[in-house]
Structure formats: C-alpha cells, structure tokens
Design a protein around this motif. Sequence first.
Motif, short mmCIF file in Angstrom:
data_model
loop_
_atom_site.label_atom_id
_atom_site.label_comp_id
_atom_site.label_asym_id
_atom_site.label_seq_id
_atom_site.Cartn_x
_atom_site.Cartn_y
_atom_site.Cartn_z
N ARG A 159 -17.65 -11.13 29.00
CA ARG A 159 -17.31 -12.24 28.11
C ARG A 159 -17.99 -12.06 26.77
O ARG A 159 -19.17 -11.78 26.68
CB ARG A 159 -17.72 -13.57 28.75
N HIS A 160 -17.21 -12.19 25.69
CA HIS A 160 -17.71 -12.04 24.34
C HIS A 160 -17.07 -13.10 23.46
O HIS A 160 -16.05 -13.68 23.83
CB HIS A 160 -17.42 -10.64 23.80
N TRP A 161 -17.66 -13.34 22.33
CA TRP A 161 -17.13 -14.33 21.40
C TRP A 161 -16.51 -13.62 20.22
O TRP A 161 -16.99 -12.59 19.75
CB TRP A 161 -18.25 -15.25 20.91
N THR A 162 -15.43 -14.19 19.74
CA THR A 162 -14.80 -13.73 18.51
C THR A 162 -14.23 -14.96 17.80
O THR A 162 -13.85 -15.92 18.47
CB THR A 162 -13.69 -12.70 18.78
N PRO A 163 -14.19 -14.96 16.49
CA PRO A 163 -13.63 -16.12 15.80
C PRO A 163 -12.11 -16.22 15.93
O PRO A 163 -11.53 -17.22 15.53
CB PRO A 163 -14.06 -15.92 14.34
N VAL A 164 -11.46 -15.22 16.49
CA VAL A 164 -10.01 -15.25 16.68
C VAL A 164 -9.74 -15.29 18.18
O VAL A 164 -10.29 -14.50 18.94
CB VAL A 164 -9.34 -14.00 16.06
N HIS A 165 -8.90 -16.21 18.60
CA HIS A 165 -8.53 -16.29 20.01
C HIS A 165 -7.10 -16.77 20.12
O HIS A 165 -6.50 -17.19 19.14
CB HIS A 165 -9.49 -17.20 20.80
N LEU A 166 -6.56 -16.70 21.30
CA LEU A 166 -5.19 -17.14 21.55
C LEU A 166 -5.16 -18.58 22.04
O LEU A 166 -5.96 -18.97 22.89
CB LEU A 166 -4.55 -16.26 22.63
N ASP A 167 -4.23 -19.35 21.52
CA ASP A 167 -3.88 -20.66 22.06
C ASP A 167 -2.47 -20.52 22.59
O ASP A 167 -1.58 -20.03 21.88
CB ASP A 167 -3.90 -21.75 20.99
N MET A 168 -2.26 -20.92 23.82
CA MET A 168 -0.94 -20.84 24.43
C MET A 168 -0.47 -22.24 24.73
O MET A 168 -1.14 -22.99 25.46
CB MET A 168 -1.00 -19.99 25.69
N VAL A 169 0.67 -22.62 24.16
CA VAL A 169 1.22 -23.95 24.37
C VAL A 169 2.06 -23.92 25.64
O VAL A 169 2.93 -23.06 25.80
CB VAL A 169 2.07 -24.39 23.16
N VAL A 170 1.76 -24.86 26.54
CA VAL A 170 2.43 -24.92 27.84
C VAL A 170 3.01 -26.31 28.05
O VAL A 170 2.62 -27.27 27.38
CB VAL A 170 1.44 -24.57 28.98
N GLU A 171 3.94 -26.42 28.97
CA GLU A 171 4.56 -27.71 29.30
C GLU A 171 3.63 -28.59 30.12
O GLU A 171 3.63 -29.81 29.97
CB GLU A 171 5.86 -27.48 30.08
N ASP A 172 2.86 -27.98 31.03
CA ASP A 172 2.02 -28.72 31.97
C ASP A 172 0.67 -28.01 32.05
O ASP A 172 0.56 -26.96 32.69
CB ASP A 172 2.71 -28.76 33.34
#
Length: 134
Positions: free
Chosen positions: A68-81
């Motif tokens: 596990r590492h930190w980065t200022p860029v990450h993914l957000d995934m929009v889901v229905e539920d």
Amino acid sequence: MQFLINIDVDDLERAIAFYRDAFGLHIGRRFGTGGVEMLGGNAPLYLLVKETGSRVAEPLAQTRRYERHWTPVHLDMVVEDVEAAVARALAAGAKLESEIRVNKWGAIAGLSDLFGHGFCLLEFRGRGYDEICL
C-alpha cells in the motif's frame, strides 16, 4: 481529448482476474506479456507489467513497490449500488480502508487493490455533486 487509465502491476494474470472480478471488466487486447487493455468502463484501463524495484522515472530515484502506497492521483469509480460494489471488490481481494460514508451528494467507500493502489467507489444520489455546487 481522450483519457486512458494506466495501472502498473507486477503480476499481469492476477491483475486481470482482480479487475475482471471486482469491476466486471473484460480483456480488449493483449500486448504480448507486458500489458493488457481492459474494457467495460467509460475509459479503457491498461494493466502494464512493471517489475518491483524498477525505477518509476529517469529523473527520480524512487522505485516501484506494490505494498500500500499513497499517491495524489487515484481512481474513483461510479457505481449504481455502493454496497454491492464494495462486496464484489472485497470478494476479488480488495481491502476496505474506509467504511461507506453517506454525504449530501451520495455515498463513498475507500479501498485498495492487490497492488497497493487506492481507489474509491462512489454512488451518486439525488443530484450527485450538484448537491454541493454553489
């Protein structure tokens, strides 16, 4: 302009299985043994094999690591539920880092994949982000 998502991994087959099982993505194209295109979202996701310990960029002394590492860029995934999406991601091997939180705009949970990359699962509710726009 088109955006492409590239994710470095050290085990391509394990990454394919995770992104398939967690998010329902499927293989579009393979690039030899060095990468694969995953389709099923609104932007293609490319899994690229990069060895643990290899340099991240010429001018930087940093090397790749997959805990596990930190980065200022990450993914957000929009889901229905969001509840169902969290359960599916956990079953595929993701780690839950922050429980589902409900906000004015919807719900969010923070997780990480098998390679230490953080991501969030979002479920928009009501008017989504417009609920907080000025």
